[in-house]
Structures are given as structure tokens and as C-alpha cells.
Design a protein around this motif. Structure first.
Motif, PDB file in Angstrom:
ATOM      1  N   THR A  54      52.391  61.593  32.350  1.00  0.00           N
ATOM      2  CA  THR A  54      51.590  61.887  33.536  1.00  0.00           C
ATOM      3  C   THR A  54      52.227  63.005  34.351  1.00  0.00           C
ATOM      4  O   THR A  54      53.435  63.001  34.607  1.00  0.00           O
ATOM      5  CB  THR A  54      51.447  60.635  34.411  1.00  0.00           C
ATOM      6  N   ASP A  55      51.413  63.961  34.769  1.00  0.00           N
ATOM      7  CA  ASP A  55      51.882  65.069  35.597  1.00  0.00           C
ATOM      8  C   ASP A  55      51.846  64.632  37.062  1.00  0.00           C
ATOM      9  O   ASP A  55      50.841  64.811  37.762  1.00  0.00           O
ATOM     10  CB  ASP A  55      51.008  66.298  35.380  1.00  0.00           C
ATOM     11  N   LEU A  56      52.941  64.062  37.546  1.00  0.00           N
ATOM     12  CA  LEU A  56      52.986  63.564  38.914  1.00  0.00           C
ATOM     13  C   LEU A  56      52.999  64.690  39.935  1.00  0.00           C
ATOM     14  O   LEU A  56      52.535  64.515  41.065  1.00  0.00           O
ATOM     15  CB  LEU A  56      54.221  62.675  39.100  1.00  0.00           C
ATOM     16  N   VAL A  57      53.510  65.852  39.560  1.00  0.00           N
ATOM     17  CA  VAL A  57      53.543  66.983  40.487  1.00  0.00           C
ATOM     18  C   VAL A  57      52.123  67.400  40.849  1.00  0.00           C
ATOM     19  O   VAL A  57      51.780  67.565  42.029  1.00  0.00           O
ATOM     20  CB  VAL A  57      54.315  68.164  39.869  1.00  0.00           C
ATOM     21  N   SER A  58      51.264  67.549  39.849  1.00  0.00           N
ATOM     22  CA  SER A  58      49.873  67.929  40.100  1.00  0.00           C
ATOM     23  C   SER A  58      49.130  66.839  40.847  1.00  0.00           C
ATOM     24  O   SER A  58      48.295  67.112  41.718  1.00  0.00           O
ATOM     25  CB  SER A  58      49.166  68.238  38.773  1.00  0.00           C
ATOM     26  N   LEU A  59      49.440  65.578  40.502  1.00  0.00           N
ATOM     27  CA  LEU A  59      48.775  64.458  41.162  1.00  0.00           C
ATOM     28  C   LEU A  59      49.060  64.471  42.664  1.00  0.00           C
ATOM     29  O   LEU A  59      48.141  64.383  43.487  1.00  0.00           O
ATOM     30  CB  LEU A  59      49.227  63.147  40.533  1.00  0.00           C
ATOM     31  N   VAL A  60      50.344  64.571  43.038  1.00  0.00           N
ATOM     32  CA  VAL A  60      50.714  64.553  44.450  1.00  0.00           C
ATOM     33  C   VAL A  60      50.192  65.796  45.152  1.00  0.00           C
ATOM     34  O   VAL A  60      49.684  65.730  46.293  1.00  0.00           O
ATOM     35  CB  VAL A  60      52.247  64.444  44.598  1.00  0.00           C
ATOM     36  N   ASP A  61      50.281  66.931  44.495  1.00  0.00           N
ATOM     37  CA  ASP A  61      49.849  68.186  45.098  1.00  0.00           C
ATOM     38  C   ASP A  61      48.356  68.162  45.442  1.00  0.00           C
ATOM     39  O   ASP A  61      47.921  68.710  46.461  1.00  0.00           O
ATOM     40  CB  ASP A  61      50.149  69.348  44.156  1.00  0.00           C
ATOM     41  N   GLY A  62      47.553  67.495  44.610  1.00  0.00           N
ATOM     42  CA  GLY A  62      46.117  67.465  44.837  1.00  0.00           C
ATOM     43  C   GLY A  62      45.679  66.500  45.917  1.00  0.00           C
ATOM     44  O   GLY A  62      44.548  66.593  46.409  1.00  0.00           O
ATOM     45  N   LEU A  63      46.551  65.571  46.297  1.00  0.00           N
ATOM     46  CA  LEU A  63      46.155  64.561  47.285  1.00  0.00           C
ATOM     47  C   LEU A  63      45.857  65.168  48.644  1.00  0.00           C
ATOM     48  O   LEU A  63      44.984  64.689  49.377  1.00  0.00           O
ATOM     49  CB  LEU A  63      47.255  63.503  47.417  1.00  0.00           C
ATOM     50  N   GLY A  64      46.565  66.224  49.020  1.00  0.00           N
ATOM     51  CA  GLY A  64      46.342  66.830  50.318  1.00  0.00           C
ATOM     52  C   GLY A  64      44.953  67.419  50.465  1.00  0.00           C
ATOM     53  O   GLY A  64      44.371  67.407  51.548  1.00  0.00           O
ATOM     54  N   HIS A  65      44.412  67.942  49.367  1.00  0.00           N
ATOM     55  CA  HIS A  65      43.083  68.540  49.409  1.00  0.00           C
ATOM     56  C   HIS A  65      41.984  67.490  49.311  1.00  0.00           C
ATOM     57  O   HIS A  65      40.935  67.625  49.942  1.00  0.00           O
ATOM     58  CB  HIS A  65      42.940  69.554  48.266  1.00  0.00           C
ATOM     59  N   SER A  66      42.210  66.439  48.534  1.00  0.00           N
ATOM     60  CA  SER A  66      41.147  65.466  48.272  1.00  0.00           C
ATOM     61  C   SER A  66      41.238  64.218  49.137  1.00  0.00           C
ATOM     62  O   SER A  66      40.244  63.511  49.301  1.00  0.00           O
ATOM     63  CB  SER A  66      41.169  65.060  46.790  1.00  0.00           C
ATOM     64  N   CYS A  67      42.419  63.918  49.691  1.00  0.00           N
ATOM     65  CA  CYS A  67      42.600  62.724  50.540  1.00  0.00           C
ATOM     66  C   CYS A  67      43.382  63.120  51.798  1.00  0.00           C
ATOM     67  O   CYS A  67      44.518  62.673  51.999  1.00  0.00           O
ATOM     68  CB  CYS A  67      43.345  61.629  49.781  1.00  0.00           C
ATOM     69  N   PRO A  68      42.792  63.930  52.670  1.00  0.00           N
ATOM     70  CA  PRO A  68      43.543  64.455  53.819  1.00  0.00           C
ATOM     71  C   PRO A  68      43.911  63.403  54.853  1.00  0.00           C
ATOM     72  O   PRO A  68      44.807  63.647  55.672  1.00  0.00           O
ATOM     73  CB  PRO A  68      42.568  65.485  54.413  1.00  0.00           C
TER      74      PRO A  68
END
Length: 483
Positions: free
Chosen positions: A192-206
Motif C-alpha cells: 500500500t502506498d501510504l504516502v499517496s493515501l495521506v497526501d490525498g486526505l487533505g484534498h478529499s477530507c478537509p
């Protein structure tokens, strides 16, 4: 007017009229299977059971198959909360039933029994979420077959997924989500790419406020992605089991999270320097700090945390101060996050701690302190007037004559795996028996060398019935001898 108003006001039970509302109240107190059995008695009972199902707002089931779920859910038009503890596998049939029944469902929890398998795929999970327009809380266990996460919902506020493994895609587009918990299976081959997962949370779950990620693949890079995510509103952050997480990750957390109330970095490789950064960043907000299974932390770091975090109410350092990582028996770690119990069987392979360490903790607000498995501690002084729970399980090298507890509000002391003399010393101190002891008892200086106190007497042999729990009536405290 409700259509049920046309029903008879009484039922004939053995030649005696009983108000229908009384029968309905009896049925509401039965479990789901009891209501199903009552419906088979007669038409009148079946009508009453139907009214119970139509009005039901919460349903708790332990289905051994999908048949029970498929039979009940279409009848529960008002159902808003459904909790399933599956005794059998979760398959496509049951998921279809969940997707197309209970249009008002707000909370759905699915947990798995030991031998049950959750075969839900990422596509099926996405479809389930999209069909439930009012769903605000979703908690699912056994999610090892998802393959990917691609969820989009404007109503979802709480999402817990456990037993995740090797996600090929991770998209969680939920603008109103406030709490996210992702627990990955402890597998070294997880890709699992945790870096991409965490990075995307700011845009999709502000609006995220509580974030929990449990994974052995956690690294400094994944934690530093929090800065890019810009989750400034986080109040609770739990990143556990990442042995690659070091002080550099703490620096990223401090820069990206302005006012944490709770921080859990259990299982990481942070040191006393990282603890110092935490103390400097959150002296006015942090009330819960969990640093279990962190073998690079010493008593200096723990004492600094309790001295510099005045609002601290929970401190967990279980298995961090260990004398020998290779020779000690590996045990489970009992910690807590949001009420859940975590079992962490593995420790980071790091340097061993010195055998003899003394720990002095003084705090005005601390209520719960866990030192479970801290075998490197041989001297302990705790002065915490508000402390009500102290965990000393498996503190195998703590000497009775080097222990002093000044905690008048203690309610529970856990001493599983401790030597009998230490248990006796704790019992005497909680009962304030030092003052009543005979003056001829030998004396010993405290752990900090400040003054001399009398040694406790050797505890009397316990009877078998007292072996598990000792109740101390005068002090209102219980000493727990089991795990």
C-alpha cells in the motif's frame, strides 16, 4: 393518522384480553429471533411483530448466515443503526441486501467472528456507500479482500476499516468526514502506498479531526505527507506500529498539526528528542500521550513529558523501558485508542536499555498511567493526586523498597506478573500502613534519595480465592492480579 390506529386495542391471550401496547412492549424486549418465533404463533402475534419491525431504529444481530439478514432488513423501514457480528462469511448476497434495504440507515458496523471471512471487494464497498445516502458512520472488519478503496459520500462522517492489505488504489472523497481509522494487517509484503493515501486526505477530507493509521509500513515519508495534506484541524493523531518512524516524523507532525489533544506514536523509533518536540509544541492542548513500544525513549523523556504537559491525563509507556529486548518473553501490548484494545506482538529491533532505571512522575492532573512491561525500571516514585488507574503489569525488576506511591485517588492497580513482595508493598502503601508500622522496621531512602521511609512487611500468603483480585476496602482501591 397512522395505519396502526385501525388495529384492535387488545389481543385475546388464552381467553383474556391484553392491551396490544403491552404485547408490543414485551416483543420489543425480546431479541430478533424471539420476535420471529412469536410471529409464528398466530395472525395477531404476526401483526404485532410486524409493528415492532416497522418501528425498530436499532438492530443487533449475530447471524450464522445471510438468510436472517435478508429476512429482517426489508421489514425494518425506520432502521437507522445496524450492528452485525458475523458468524459466517460476508458474501455478495448479504451486501446486496444491505445496499437495497433500510434507506434511512445512518450507522453500520460489521465485525467478524474468528472463523468468518469477509469477501467484500472494493467495488462492492463503493457501491454500498453510494447507495446509502444517509450513512454517516461505517465500521467494517476483515477487509483483507478489498483490493482498493474508492469511496465518495457527502454524508459519511466516520469510517473505520480494519485488516486492510495491499491496496492498489486509495481514494476517500468525503468532504464531511471527521474521523478516519485504517488498520492494516501486519504483513511485511504489504504494498500500500501510504504516502499517496495521506497526501490525498487533505484534498478529499478537509474537515478531518481524528486520524488513526496502524501499519508496519508507516515511515517518515508517510508522516511528512501530513504537511502537504494541510490537515490543520486534526485534534487526534494515531500513527502506530511504524518502526521506521523517527524524530524526523515528529518534526513533521509538529509543523502540520497545530493543536493536538491526543497523540499516539506507539511502536515507533522516536527518542527523547522527539518527546521534547512534542512537549514544546503542545503544552496547552495535549491531554493524552501514548508512547508504548518505543524502545528509544528513556525515563528522562517520560519525566519531561509529565513535567512539561500540564493538561496530561493519560500517559502510556508500556513496554518502552525494557532491560533486554532479546531475552524477554514477547507479550501482547494492551493499549487503547477510542476505547479499542490493540494487540501488538512485535517490537522494533533497537538498542537495549540499561537494566537499572529510576522513574519519578509528579503531575497534578494525570489520571491514568501505564508502565506495563517496563522491566528496566527498578525504582518508581509517583506523586499524582488525581491518578485513579496505574498499570504495573510485568514490571519484573521493580524493587518493593524502591517504590513510593502518593496517589490518594487510586482505584485500580494492575500488577500481573509482578513479584509477591512488590504486590505486598503496593497493598501496604495504598492502605497507608507505613504510618501504623512498628518503629523497629528497617528504613530505606526513596528512589530520588530525598528522605528515608520504612520498608513494608513481607505479605502474608494469600488464599486461593484471593489470588485474582485483592479488594482494599479502606482505600477504595482494587489490585488486579490477572491480565
Amino acid at each position: 393518522m397512522d395505519e396502526d390506529d385501525d388495529d384492535d386495542d387488545a389481543m385475546d391471550l388464552g381467553g383474556r384480553a391484553v392491551p396490544t401496547e403491552v404485547v408490543l412492549e414485551v416483543l420489543r424486549r425480546l431479541g430478533p429471533r424471539g420476535v420471529l418465533e412469536a410471529a409464528a404463533v398466530s395472525r395477531a402475534w404476526r401483526d404485532c411483530a410486524a409493528r415492532v419491525w416497522r418501528a425498530a431504529e436499532e438492530l443487533r444481530l449475530r447471524p450464522a448466515g445471510g438468510g436472517l439478514v435478508a429476512a429482517l432488513l426489508p421489514r425494518c423501514a425506520a432502521l437507522s443503526r445496524l450492528l452485525l457480528h458475523m458468524q459466517s462469511d460476508v458474501d455478495a448476497t448479504m451486501l446486496s441486501c444491505l445496499a437495497f434495504s433500510c434507506s434511512s440507515l445512518e450507522t453500520l458496523e460489521i465485525t467478524m467472528a474468528d472463523k468468518a471471512v469477509n469477501s467484500m471487494t472494493g467495488e462492492e464497498l463503493s457501491r454500498l456507500v453510494s447507495e446509502k445516502h444517509s450513512l454517516s458512520s461505517l465500521k467494517i472488519g476483515g477487509c483483507s479482500n478489498l483490493g482498493f478503496i474508492n469511496l465518495s459520500s457527502s454524508s459519511l462522517e466516520v469510517l473505520w476499516l480494519s485488516d486492510l492489505c495491499s491496496l492498489s488504489k486509495s481514494v476517500i472523497n468525503c468532504p464531511n468526514m471527521s474521523e478516519l481509522s485504517l488498520c492494516f494487517a501486519q504483513q511485511s509484503n504489504d504494498c500500500t502506498d501510504l504516502v499517496s493515501l495521506v497526501d490525498g486526505l487533505g484534498h478529499s477530507c478537509p474537515n478531518l479531526r481524528n486520524l488513526h493509521i496502524s501499519s508496519v509500513q508507516l515511515s517518515n515519508e508517510a508522516v511528512s505527507a501530513l504537511e502537504n495534506a494541510n490537515l490543520r484541524g486534526l485534534c487526534m493523531l494515531s500513527l502506530i506500529l511504524g518502526s521506521k518512524v523517527s524524530d524526523a516524523a515528529v518534526a513533521s507532525i509538529v509543523r502540520s498539526c497545530a493543536s493536538l489533544d491526543m497523540l499516539d506514536l506507539s511502536g515507533s523509533s522516536i527518542s527523547d528528542n522527539g518527546v521534547g518536540m512534542i512537549c514544546k509544541a503542545y503544552p496547552h492542548t495535549l491531554s493524552r500521550l501514548l508512547l508504548a513500544l518505543c524502545p528509544n525513549i528513556t525515563t528522562s523523556g517520560i519525566q519531561a513529558a509529565t513535567a512539561q504537559l500540564p493538561l496530561l491525563q493519560l500517559m502510556d509507556c508500556g513496554m518502552s523501558l525494557r532491560s533486554n529486548l532479546q531475552n524477554e518473553k514477547q507479550g501482547a501490548y494492551f493499549g487503547e485508542i477510542n476505547g479499542r484494545i490493540r494487540l501488538c506482538p512485535k517490537l522494533p529491533t533497537l538498542k537495549k536499555q540499561p537494566m537499572r532505571q529510576k522513574l519519578i512522575i509528579k503531575h497534578e492532573n494525570l489520571k491514568k498511567l501505564s508502565l506495563w512491561g517496563c522491566s528496566a525500571i527498578d525504582a518508581l516514585y509517583v506523586k499524582c493526586p488525581e491518578l485513579n488507574d496505574l498499570n504495573l503489569n510485568s514490571c519484573t525488576n521493580l524493587h518493593p523498597e524502591r517504590l513510593l506511591l502518593q496517589c490518594p485517588n487510586l482505584k485500580n492497580v494492575h500488577v500481573f506478573g509482578c513479584q509477591d513482595m512488590l504486590i505486598g508493598a503496593i497493598r501496604n502503601q495504598v492502605l497507608n500502613e507505613f504510618a501504623a508500622a512498628e518503629p523497629h522496621l528497617p528504613c530505606k531512602r526513596l528512589a530520588d534519595g530525598s528522605k528515608r521511609v520504612q520498608l513494608s512487611e513481607f505479605p502474608e500468603k494469600q488464599s486461593p480465592e484471593d489470588k485474582r483480585v485483592i479488594g482494599l476496602r479502606r482505600a477504595g482501591c482494587t489490585i488486579h492480579l490477572d491480565s
